[in-house]
Design a protein around this motif. Structure first.
Motif, PDB file in Angstrom:
ATOM      1  N   THR A  41      63.500 -19.089  32.207  1.00 23.55           N
ATOM      2  CA  THR A  41      63.878 -19.807  33.417  1.00 23.55           C
ATOM      3  C   THR A  41      62.695 -19.934  34.371  1.00 23.55           C
ATOM      4  O   THR A  41      62.448 -21.004  34.945  1.00 23.55           O
TER       5      THR A  41
ATOM      6  N   ASP B 290      60.454 -22.511  33.149  1.00 27.08           N
ATOM      7  CA  ASP B 290      60.978 -23.849  33.445  1.00 27.08           C
ATOM      8  C   ASP B 290      60.557 -24.283  34.850  1.00 27.08           C
ATOM      9  O   ASP B 290      60.273 -25.460  35.095  1.00 27.08           O
TER      10      ASP B 290
ATOM     11  N   VAL C  46      68.655 -23.129  24.275  1.00 26.42           N
ATOM     12  CA  VAL C  46      68.322 -24.269  25.130  1.00 26.42           C
ATOM     13  C   VAL C  46      68.956 -25.535  24.553  1.00 26.42           C
ATOM     14  O   VAL C  46      68.572 -26.004  23.486  1.00 26.42           O
TER      15      VAL C  46
ATOM     16  N   ARG D 100      62.492 -27.148  24.486  1.00 21.49           N
ATOM     17  CA  ARG D 100      62.781 -26.204  23.417  1.00 21.49           C
ATOM     18  C   ARG D 100      61.523 -25.639  22.771  1.00 21.49           C
ATOM     19  O   ARG D 100      61.610 -24.826  21.864  1.00 21.49           O
TER      20      ARG D 100
END
Length: 331
Positions: A81, A84, A148, A153
């Motif tokens: 996360t 991301d 995911v 990915r």
């Protein structure tokens, strides 16, 4: 700036103020900011997310979380996360925690080397987006992967750094980790032995020692008034030498001094207790194991850590003007 340098934040400043420090450090060319998670005061993950959200280039590391209290699946999902939010800017610094704190919250730190090995290996596999089955002594997973469905990915580049202090953990770090977060409150020459252990671990795994990063926490108190800077550091050392025995041992301070400080400080220590005990910490110790004093004195001391194998000093401001500290090392 040709030399790598990073900033370390703990709980001494308001969290929103920390966001300003991160932005300023990024402007001044700092490579990274690391967020502490040691005492029961401020977790690392929430600030890391905030730092990542308000910056564009600076790397963001945990300095360090422990390998006991987050399930391996949650740990991997957490760093997925964060990646991301700030792709290729996240660093996972992880350590074995310490007693009595771990014991006081119900953690039995038995076989810390085995637990760390399993955590690092499986965390790396999960962040590589592999499907993993593993049954060890501490980590048990059956056919799991980072699930995911929406988003990236591809494997994530999240360096895993072990905050190692003891000899066996340092050697293990050289064997399995991307780097070692070398401890603070130690003299520069402490690194000589640490580097030997890292090299031994690297050799065991057939790795190139040069590939092992070696950032190091360095306590810094910078002020135009030398005595003021020293006194600020003295308060920090009073607390840490009493409450974190692994740091006291690594610092080389006498057990007699530690015992005297511990006889005054409670758990957790109060400001009043720290003030009563701080006279027990001598200035020569402060100068030996921290970079405290005027800007020139602090720069000279940090240079000693570089000379002893530190690849990137992580400057821990214990008081004073944080922007002054940043400017001191951005020049």
């Amino acid at each position: 700036m040709t030399e790598r340098v990073a900033l370390y934040l703990q709980d001494a400043h308001d969290l929103r103020q920390g966001l300003d420090f991160v932005r300023y450090a990024e402007e001044r060319g700092f490579e990274a900011v690391w967020q502490a998670e040691s005492r029961l005061v401020r977790d690392a993950i929430v600030p890391m997310a905030a730092y990542a959200a308000v910056s564009d280039r600076i790397k963001v590391g945990s300095g360090v979380i422990n390998n006991w209290t987050r399930n391996i699946g949650l740990l991997a999902a957490t760093f997925l996360t964060l990646d991301d939010l700030a792709p290729n800017r996240i660093i996972c610094g992880i350590g074995a925690w310490w007693d009595p704190l771990a014991r006081n919250v119900g953690i039995d730190r038995s076989k810390p080397l085995t637990a760390m090995r399993e955590t690092v290996i499986i965390l790396r596999q999960l962040l590589n987006m592999e499907r993993v089955t593993f049954h060890g002594e501490f980590v048990h997973v059956d056919g799991i992967e980072l699930d995911v469905v929406h988003g990236r990915r591809e494997p994530r580049h999240v360096p895993i750094m072990i905050g190692a202090t003891g000899d066996k953990m340092m050697e293990l770090t050289g064997e399995i980790a991307d780097g070692a977060v070398l401890n603070y409150c130690v003299p520069p020459e402490y690194n000589n032995h640490a580097l030997d252990l890292l090299a031994r671990g690297a050799q065991k795994a057939g790795r190139d020692f040069a590939e092992i990063d070696r950032p190091q926490l360095v306590v810094c108190s910078v002020d135009s008034d030398h005595d003021k800077a020293i006194d600020t550091t003295r308060e920090l050392l009073t607390q840490y030498l009493a409450q974190q025995p692994h740091i006291a041992k690594a610092s080389g301070v006498s057990q007699e001094v530690v015992d005297k400080i511990q006889s005054i400080l409670g758990w957790p220590a109060t400001k009043e207790q720290i003030q009563r005990a701080k006279h027990l910490v001598p200035e020569d110790l402060i100068l030996r194991i921290t970079a405290s004093g005027t800007p020139d004195e602090a720069r000279t001391k940090v240079a000693e850590y570089r000379q002893h194998g530190c690849t990137c000093p992580i400057l821990y401001p214990v008081g004073g003007d944080v922007r002054l500290l940043i400017d001191t090392f951005a020049q």
